[in-house]
Design a protein around this motif. Structure first.
Motif, mmCIF file in Angstrom:
data_model
loop_
_atom_site.group_PDB
_atom_site.id
_atom_site.type_symbol
_atom_site.label_atom_id
_atom_site.label_comp_id
_atom_site.label_asym_id
_atom_site.label_seq_id
_atom_site.Cartn_x
_atom_site.Cartn_y
_atom_site.Cartn_z
ATOM 1 N N GLY A 1 0.805 -1.134 -0.230
ATOM 2 C CA GLY A 1 0.141 -0.079 0.210
ATOM 3 C C GLY A 1 0.744 1.138 0.051
ATOM 4 N N THR B 1 -7.827 6.633 -2.116
ATOM 5 C CA THR B 1 -8.508 6.829 -0.809
ATOM 6 C C THR B 1 -7.772 7.319 0.498
ATOM 7 O OG1 THR B 1 -10.622 5.741 -1.369
ATOM 8 C CG2 THR B 1 -10.638 6.293 0.831
ATOM 9 N N ASP B 2 -6.963 6.309 0.727
ATOM 10 C CA ASP B 2 -5.899 6.360 1.808
ATOM 11 C C ASP B 2 -4.831 7.530 1.607
ATOM 12 O OD1 ASP B 2 -7.284 4.238 2.833
ATOM 13 O OD2 ASP B 2 -5.568 2.754 2.344
ATOM 14 N N HIS B 3 -4.468 7.889 0.406
ATOM 15 C CA HIS B 3 -3.527 8.904 0.041
ATOM 16 C C HIS B 3 -4.193 10.210 -0.173
ATOM 17 C CE1 HIS B 3 -0.102 6.122 1.158
ATOM 18 N NE2 HIS B 3 -0.970 5.189 0.611
ATOM 19 N N ARG C 1 -8.673 2.115 -3.282
ATOM 20 C CA ARG C 1 -8.244 2.113 -1.901
ATOM 21 C C ARG C 1 -6.933 2.816 -1.533
ATOM 22 N NH1 ARG C 1 -9.030 -2.623 -1.125
ATOM 23 N NH2 ARG C 1 -7.017 -3.721 -1.484
ATOM 24 N N TYR C 2 -5.943 2.807 -2.374
ATOM 25 C CA TYR C 2 -4.942 3.586 -2.366
ATOM 26 C C TYR C 2 -5.020 4.956 -2.543
ATOM 27 C CZ TYR C 2 -0.393 5.506 -3.201
ATOM 28 O OH TYR C 2 0.963 6.393 -3.063
#
Length: 243
Positions: free
Chosen positions: A106, A155-157, A152-153
């Motif tokens: 990730g 969203t996270d970053h 997801r990446y």
């Protein structure tokens, strides 16, 4: 102080020393991380004893343990001697600074580069890549992920805007990486830095690894085909990274 807070403070002190232009006094470090001077000394002691830091007349600086950690990090990402050779070859062929970038768990990291360590003005220093959606190497690596993992990446970053050219819309980014997969090359013209263009290709047989170069926008516009061709040729000749 003990437990997770002390660990976090110790790492914050280490980061503060790493980010500084030169040695830093304990008093200045305490101010930067928001702790008392006694706490700073309490945490700086073990970091110095373990070789992560050294203490000199002007303050604390990174210690001899740091290069060993970087070498271990590279080894665990499969960076063998061929990577350094590859980067040097591409640098000579293109006249552009060259990078080896990796995706793992990730995170996207610029692992190695031909840019001089003292070149603070360079747009892509070694370390965590916080602008992956705006860089060519980030696009190449994210294009290799399944759509759900890529979302997801992002969203996270996040998808921060760095220049007027930065792609900040998830659907538009999906269209961008579809093109990257189709062409086998990614280009970021002033998306992460308004003055630089980044070009990247995946390394065949080594998932989660990318080879890229950066150069001023004007130089890229003059030499686009030459630079892209040299980069693609070098990647094709690169031996598979051993497991």
């Amino acid at each position: 102080m003990s437990g997770p807070q002390s660990v976090d403070r110790a790492l914050a002190l280490l980061d503060a020393v790493a980010d500084a232009a030169g040695p830093v006094s304990a008093k200045a470090l305490a101010r930067r991380v928001g702790c008392s001077l006694s706490t700073a000394y309490h945490l700086l002691g073990p970091l110095t004893e373990r070789g992560h830091l050294v203490r000199g007349p002007r303050g604390y600086a990174l210690g001899p343990r740091v290069p060993a950690l970087h070498r271990s990090f590279q080894r665990q990402l499969g960076v063998h001697s061929a990577v350094g050779t590859l980067l040097s070859q591409v640098r000579r062929a293109t006249g552009a600074e060259t990078y080896f970038t990796a995706y793992s768990d990730g995170r996207i990291t610029v692992v190695d580069t031909t840019a001089p360590p003292a070149d603070d003005g360079h747009p892509f220093p070694p370390g965590p890549e916080t602008r992956a959606h705006a860089t060519a190497h980030g696009k190449v690596l994210l294009a290799q992920l399944p759509r759900a993992a890529r979302r997801r990446y992002l969203t996270d970053h996040g998808m921060a805007r760095f220049t007027a050219r930065t792609i900040t819309d998830a659907e538009r980014f999906e269209s961008e990486v579809t093109g990257v997969r189709h062409r086998g090359v990614a280009v970021s013209v002033g998306e992460a830095d308004p003055h630089y263009t980044c070009v990247a290709v995946p390394l065949p047989g080594t998932p989660g690894r990318a080879l890229s170069v950066s150069l001023p926008r004007a130089a890229f516009l003059r030499r686009r085909d030459e630079v892209t061709g040299a980069l693609a040729l070098a990647a094709t000749a690169f031996p598979t990274v051993p497991e």
